[in-house]
Scaffold this motif. Structure first.
Motif, mmCIF file in Angstrom:
data_model
loop_
_atom_site.group_PDB
_atom_site.id
_atom_site.type_symbol
_atom_site.label_atom_id
_atom_site.label_comp_id
_atom_site.label_asym_id
_atom_site.label_seq_id
_atom_site.Cartn_x
_atom_site.Cartn_y
_atom_site.Cartn_z
ATOM 1 N N ASN A 110 53.759 46.058 52.851
ATOM 2 C CA ASN A 110 54.965 46.777 52.446
ATOM 3 C C ASN A 110 56.188 46.036 52.983
ATOM 4 O OD1 ASN A 110 53.949 49.562 51.283
ATOM 5 N ND2 ASN A 110 52.717 49.168 53.114
ATOM 6 N N TRP A 111 56.862 45.320 52.094
ATOM 7 C CA TRP A 111 58.027 44.521 52.497
ATOM 8 C C TRP A 111 59.104 44.640 51.431
ATOM 9 C CZ3 TRP A 111 56.627 43.493 57.226
ATOM 10 C CH2 TRP A 111 55.296 43.230 57.512
ATOM 11 N N LYS A 112 60.352 44.555 51.856
ATOM 12 C CA LYS A 112 61.471 44.669 50.931
ATOM 13 C C LYS A 112 62.409 43.468 51.070
ATOM 14 C CE LYS A 112 61.599 49.749 50.954
ATOM 15 N NZ LYS A 112 62.428 50.956 51.242
ATOM 16 N N ASN A 113 63.213 43.280 50.036
ATOM 17 C CA ASN A 113 64.288 42.269 50.043
ATOM 18 C C ASN A 113 63.791 40.881 50.417
ATOM 19 O OD1 ASN A 113 66.276 44.221 49.370
ATOM 20 N ND2 ASN A 113 66.348 44.868 51.523
ATOM 21 N N ILE A 114 62.737 40.437 49.747
ATOM 22 C CA ILE A 114 62.211 39.084 49.940
ATOM 23 C C ILE A 114 62.859 38.176 48.894
ATOM 24 C CG2 ILE A 114 60.133 37.653 50.029
ATOM 25 C CD1 ILE A 114 58.557 40.336 50.356
ATOM 26 N N CYS A 115 63.394 37.059 49.347
ATOM 27 C CA CYS A 115 64.015 36.099 48.421
ATOM 28 C C CYS A 115 63.807 34.712 49.019
ATOM 29 C CB CYS A 115 65.499 36.390 48.237
ATOM 30 S SG CYS A 115 66.291 35.406 46.950
ATOM 31 N N SER A 116 62.914 33.941 48.425
ATOM 32 C CA SER A 116 62.453 32.697 49.032
ATOM 33 C C SER A 116 62.786 31.472 48.181
ATOM 34 C CB SER A 116 60.931 32.750 49.231
ATOM 35 O OG SER A 116 60.551 33.947 49.882
ATOM 36 N N PRO A 117 62.851 30.285 48.800
ATOM 37 C CA PRO A 117 63.071 29.046 48.044
ATOM 38 C C PRO A 117 61.796 28.521 47.384
ATOM 39 C CG PRO A 117 62.932 28.549 50.371
ATOM 40 C CD PRO A 117 62.884 30.054 50.262
ATOM 41 N N PHE A 118 60.712 29.293 47.475
ATOM 42 C CA PHE A 118 59.450 28.878 46.865
ATOM 43 C C PHE A 118 58.901 29.997 45.998
ATOM 44 C CE2 PHE A 118 58.615 30.435 51.184
ATOM 45 C CZ PHE A 118 57.707 31.461 50.952
ATOM 46 N N ALA A 119 57.989 29.647 45.105
ATOM 47 C CA ALA A 119 57.375 30.610 44.195
ATOM 48 C C ALA A 119 56.057 31.119 44.780
ATOM 49 C CB ALA A 119 57.128 29.971 42.834
ATOM 50 N N ARG A 120 55.682 32.324 44.370
ATOM 51 C CA ARG A 120 54.440 32.937 44.819
ATOM 52 C C ARG A 120 53.550 33.252 43.617
ATOM 53 N NH1 ARG A 120 58.309 34.721 48.438
ATOM 54 N NH2 ARG A 120 57.648 35.204 50.570
ATOM 55 N N ILE A 121 52.261 33.015 43.777
ATOM 56 C CA ILE A 121 51.267 33.448 42.793
ATOM 57 C C ILE A 121 50.224 34.276 43.540
ATOM 58 C CG2 ILE A 121 49.446 32.730 41.200
ATOM 59 C CD1 ILE A 121 51.052 30.186 40.662
ATOM 60 N N HIS A 122 49.932 35.463 43.025
ATOM 61 C CA HIS A 122 48.920 36.334 43.624
ATOM 62 C C HIS A 122 47.787 36.578 42.629
ATOM 63 C CE1 HIS A 122 52.472 37.533 46.153
ATOM 64 N NE2 HIS A 122 51.548 37.436 47.096
ATOM 65 N N LEU A 123 46.564 36.517 43.111
ATOM 66 C CA LEU A 123 45.378 36.884 42.338
ATOM 67 C C LEU A 123 44.775 38.118 42.995
ATOM 68 C CD1 LEU A 123 43.005 36.543 40.350
ATOM 69 C CD2 LEU A 123 41.969 34.970 42.015
ATOM 70 N N VAL A 124 44.786 39.233 42.281
ATOM 71 C CA VAL A 124 44.279 40.485 42.841
ATOM 72 C C VAL A 124 42.756 40.522 42.713
ATOM 73 C CG1 VAL A 124 44.345 42.999 42.707
ATOM 74 C CG2 VAL A 124 46.421 41.657 42.256
ATOM 75 N N GLU A 125 42.099 40.697 43.844
ATOM 76 C CA GLU A 125 40.640 40.752 43.865
ATOM 77 C C GLU A 125 40.133 42.183 43.750
ATOM 78 O OE1 GLU A 125 37.401 38.235 46.345
ATOM 79 O OE2 GLU A 125 38.613 39.594 47.566
ATOM 80 N N ASP A 126 40.800 43.079 44.468
ATOM 81 C CA ASP A 126 40.396 44.483 44.430
ATOM 82 C C ASP A 126 41.509 45.325 45.049
ATOM 83 O OD1 ASP A 126 38.810 46.600 43.791
ATOM 84 O OD2 ASP A 126 37.353 46.315 45.400
ATOM 85 N N GLY A 127 41.499 46.613 44.716
ATOM 86 C CA GLY A 127 42.495 47.511 45.275
ATOM 87 C C GLY A 127 43.738 47.624 44.399
ATOM 88 N N THR A 128 44.718 48.363 44.910
ATOM 89 C CA THR A 128 45.954 48.578 44.156
ATOM 90 C C THR A 128 47.173 48.386 45.049
ATOM 91 O OG1 THR A 128 45.903 50.955 44.611
ATOM 92 C CG2 THR A 128 44.883 50.204 42.554
ATOM 93 N N ALA A 129 48.244 47.968 44.430
ATOM 94 C CA ALA A 129 49.533 47.816 45.096
ATOM 95 C C ALA A 129 50.578 47.630 44.012
ATOM 96 C CB ALA A 129 49.517 46.630 46.054
ATOM 97 N N ARG A 130 51.816 47.439 44.403
ATOM 98 C CA ARG A 130 52.894 47.265 43.439
ATOM 99 C C ARG A 130 53.834 46.147 43.891
ATOM 100 N NH1 ARG A 130 51.982 52.576 44.111
ATOM 101 N NH2 ARG A 130 53.517 52.712 45.801
ATOM 102 N N ILE A 131 54.337 45.421 42.914
ATOM 103 C CA ILE A 131 55.418 44.472 43.147
ATOM 104 C C ILE A 131 56.678 45.055 42.523
ATOM 105 C CG2 ILE A 131 56.358 42.200 42.575
ATOM 106 C CD1 ILE A 131 53.586 41.040 42.713
ATOM 107 N N ILE A 132 57.734 45.127 43.305
ATOM 108 C CA ILE A 132 59.026 45.614 42.796
ATOM 109 C C ILE A 132 59.928 44.402 42.636
ATOM 110 C CG2 ILE A 132 61.040 47.053 43.204
ATOM 111 C CD1 ILE A 132 57.812 47.796 45.021
ATOM 112 N N ARG A 133 60.392 44.190 41.419
ATOM 113 C CA ARG A 133 61.179 42.995 41.125
ATOM 114 C C ARG A 133 62.260 43.318 40.119
ATOM 115 N NH1 ARG A 133 58.484 37.717 38.297
ATOM 116 N NH2 ARG A 133 60.276 37.425 36.957
ATOM 117 N N GLU A 134 63.495 43.043 40.488
ATOM 118 C CA GLU A 134 64.631 43.246 39.594
ATOM 119 C C GLU A 134 64.629 44.652 38.996
ATOM 120 O OE1 GLU A 134 63.645 39.894 37.100
ATOM 121 O OE2 GLU A 134 65.246 38.700 37.993
ATOM 122 N N ASP A 135 64.467 45.657 39.865
ATOM 123 C CA ASP A 135 64.496 47.072 39.478
ATOM 124 C C ASP A 135 63.332 47.481 38.577
ATOM 125 O OD1 ASP A 135 66.899 47.442 40.876
ATOM 126 O OD2 ASP A 135 68.063 46.719 39.175
#
Length: 290
Positions: free
Chosen positions: A25-50
């Motif tokens: 659970n993290w907010k206001n992340i803004c990085s000079p690099f890109a992220r790729i996530h592969l979901v294996e199991d479970g649930t969560a949410r990405i909040i991006r640009e509202d």
């Protein structure tokens, strides 16, 4: 997609497998690099640009560099993560030119390749999952330095895997030309091809045949920041790259990027990276000699 060929050069920063339990659970992340996530199991949410994206099993999620976002996780979650840094070249970056889907389904080959990428890069696992612990200039320097010490065979394999993964997003991407004003696109190309020169907003305004105020408003609408801020950001990113690859004095480094005032260059570098160019150069030397 545009007919113009785009060949991004990515540096692998981090890759690994993470298991969370309501602690992602993290907010206001803004990085000079890109992220790729592969979901294996479970649930969560990405909040991006509202917008909120509910993560799904066996799906890939891409978050480009400099995109403000956050995560919410209320239960068990296991996923693979890849952090990649696009090297600065003499043209706009791929995220400046292309709109990528946030979510795509992962095919079995891509899942195996991502697992393989983690296996051959055990030293790239995050020690802490708090972005504040790894999303900073010293850690970025360290990871880029590690990239330069990889065995050639593993580096080639890693690059191949990253391009395979990235190609899946690219296949469903669209050209940003439809969204970015043609005059702003021309100014982006001018900035990147003249990054080693003094670039004035007045020069960009004249080339776009707009008034200065109109150009600045249009640039900010399309790019999310003023042209001056964008130019400074790209110049300092280029300065960081030069420091890692060439042995230049700070004065020559500043001159090579069109800065006539060394003090201003030092202040701007520290404002953007959090350290002076001298300290940055010293830290790079220590990391490369370690």
């Amino acid at each position: 997609m545009s007919k113009e060929r785009i060949y991004p050069d990515f540096i692998l920063l981090n890759v690994g497998h993470a298991v969370h339990n309501a602690d992602w659970n993290w907010k206001n992340i803004c990085s000079p690099f890109a992220r790729i996530h592969l979901v294996e199991d479970g649930t969560a949410r990405i909040i991006r640009e509202d917008k909120t994206y509910k993560l799904k099993k066996d799906h890939l999620y891409l978050t480009p560099s400099y995109i403000n976002h956050g995560y919410e996780c209320e239960g068990p979650l296991s996923l693979y993560y890849i952090h990649i840094y696009e090297e600065i070249g003499t043209r706009p970056g791929i995220f400046d030119l292309v709109d990528f889907p946030v979510e795509i389904e992962a095919d079995p080959l891509i899942i195996q390749l991502i697992k393989r990428l983690a296996i051959i890069n055990p030293d790239r696992e995050l020690q802490y999952y708090d972005p504040g612990a790894y999303d900073n200039s010293p850690t970025l320097i360290k990871n880029i330095a590690l990239h330069k010490t990889m065995p050639l065979a593993f580096e080639m394999e890693a690059q191949g895997i990253i391009k395979q993964v990235f190609s899946r997003f690219l296949a469903q991407a669209s050209d940003k030309n439809l969204d970015i004003d043609e005059r702003i696109l021309r100014s982006l190309h001018y900035i990147h091809t003249n990054i080693d020169k003094l670039i004035n907003v007045e020069d960009l305004t004249a080339k776009s045949f707009l008034t200065k105020d109109h150009f600045i408003r249009l640039f900010k609408k399309n790019m999310g920041c003023t042209p001056g801020k964008y130019i400074n950001q790209k110049k300092i990113e280029k300065a960081q790259q030069i420091i890692m690859t060439r042995d230049l004095s700070i004065r020559d480094l500043a001159y090579s990027l069109g800065f006539e005032n060394i003090s201003y260059f030092n202040r701007l570098f520290k404002k953007i990276t959090g350290m002076s160019p001298g300290s940055y150069k010293k830290q790079i030397s220590l990391l490369l000699s370690a």
